[in-house]
Design an enzyme around this catalytic site. Structure first.
Site, PDB file in Angstrom:
ATOM      1  N   HIS A  96       7.860  26.908 -23.280  1.00  0.00           N
ATOM      2  CA  HIS A  96       6.860  27.042 -23.821  1.00  0.00           C
ATOM      3  C   HIS A  96       6.469  28.485 -23.259  1.00  0.00           C
ATOM      4  O   HIS A  96       6.853  29.003 -22.393  1.00  0.00           O
ATOM      5  CB  HIS A  96       5.777  26.112 -23.364  1.00  0.00           C
ATOM      6  N   TYR A 152       2.413  21.400 -17.860  1.00  0.00           N
ATOM      7  CA  TYR A 152       3.631  21.846 -17.741  1.00  0.00           C
ATOM      8  C   TYR A 152       4.257  21.473 -16.431  1.00  0.00           C
ATOM      9  O   TYR A 152       3.412  21.428 -15.418  1.00  0.00           O
ATOM     10  CB  TYR A 152       3.794  23.427 -17.789  1.00  0.00           C
ATOM     11  N   HIS A 166       9.532  24.747 -27.912  1.00  0.00           N
ATOM     12  CA  HIS A 166       8.573  23.817 -28.548  1.00  0.00           C
ATOM     13  C   HIS A 166       8.518  23.947 -29.710  1.00  0.00           C
ATOM     14  O   HIS A 166       8.337  22.920 -30.745  1.00  0.00           O
ATOM     15  CB  HIS A 166       7.122  24.588 -27.852  1.00  0.00           C
ATOM     16  N   LYS A 186       4.998  25.715 -34.645  1.00  0.00           N
ATOM     17  CA  LYS A 186       4.370  26.466 -33.758  1.00  0.00           C
ATOM     18  C   LYS A 186       5.279  27.600 -33.382  1.00  0.00           C
ATOM     19  O   LYS A 186       6.458  27.560 -33.456  1.00  0.00           O
ATOM     20  CB  LYS A 186       4.095  25.800 -32.528  1.00  0.00           C
ATOM     21  N   CYS A 225       5.216  29.031 -30.342  1.00  0.00           N
ATOM     22  CA  CYS A 225       5.770  28.665 -28.926  1.00  0.00           C
ATOM     23  C   CYS A 225       6.972  28.271 -28.899  1.00  0.00           C
ATOM     24  O   CYS A 225       7.393  27.231 -29.674  1.00  0.00           O
ATOM     25  CB  CYS A 225       4.663  27.607 -28.631  1.00  0.00           C
TER      26      CYS A 225
HETATM   27 ZN   LIG Z   1       4.225  25.080 -26.199  1.00  0.00          ZN
END
Ligand SMILES: [Zn+2]
Length: 151
Positions: A17, A53, A131, A137, A139
């Site tokens: 991420h 995380y 991700h 996304k 990310c």
């Molecule tokens: Zn992420």
């Protein structure tokens, strides 16, 4: 092996991420304070019990722990069991297919590779993902395989 939660799910995957922060975000502060700030976002703003995380990697390649590896994280919907979330600081305004170098540092690339190798020594990692492999996304702001981290 690393096992998570009361169901003792074995950890078999790492998911990368980004923090979606600007390169200069909290520059000059120790990484533990940046981790504490992300923890505040997740606990106070999202109502989670801890930072989502498991590991956080600073711009200079410093690595700090987040949530304990033996606890299920909160970083990818439907893929939190049996995975560890690794967050790179930076990535503000990044696109899913940017080159790694556009948004992150060489020290971070080295640190990611070291951390992956170190975790592989402790548990059976079958896959390294981003991700954006699981959600529409940006990310982490690069493609895992073209960045050379995917297995
Ligand atoms: Zn992420």
């Amino acid at each position: 092996m690393i096992y998570q939660g009361t169901a003792r799910n074995p950890v078999t995957e790492l998911i990368l991420h980004c923090a979606d922060t600007r390169p200069e975000w909290m520059a000059g502060n120790p990484l533990v304070e940046k981790v504490a700030e992300i923890r505040r976002w997740h606990v106070q703003q999202r109502g989670w019990r801890d930072i989502g995380y498991h590991w956080v990697i600073d711009r200079d390649g410093t690595v700090a722990p987040g949530r304990r590896e033996t606890e299920i994280g909160a970083h990818v919907e439907n893929h939190n069991r049996g995975t560890l979330g690794i967050c790179l600081l930076g990535g503000f305004g990044a696109s899913a297919d940017d080159l790694f170098e556009k948004n992150f540092t060489q020290a971070q690339a080295t640190a990611v590779n070291r951390l992956i190798a170190e975790i592989k020594g402790r548990t059976m990692i079958r896959k390294v993902s981003g991700h954006n492999d699981y959600a529409k996304k940006a990310c982490p702001g690069f493609e895992i395989r073209s960045a050379g981290f995917g297995i």
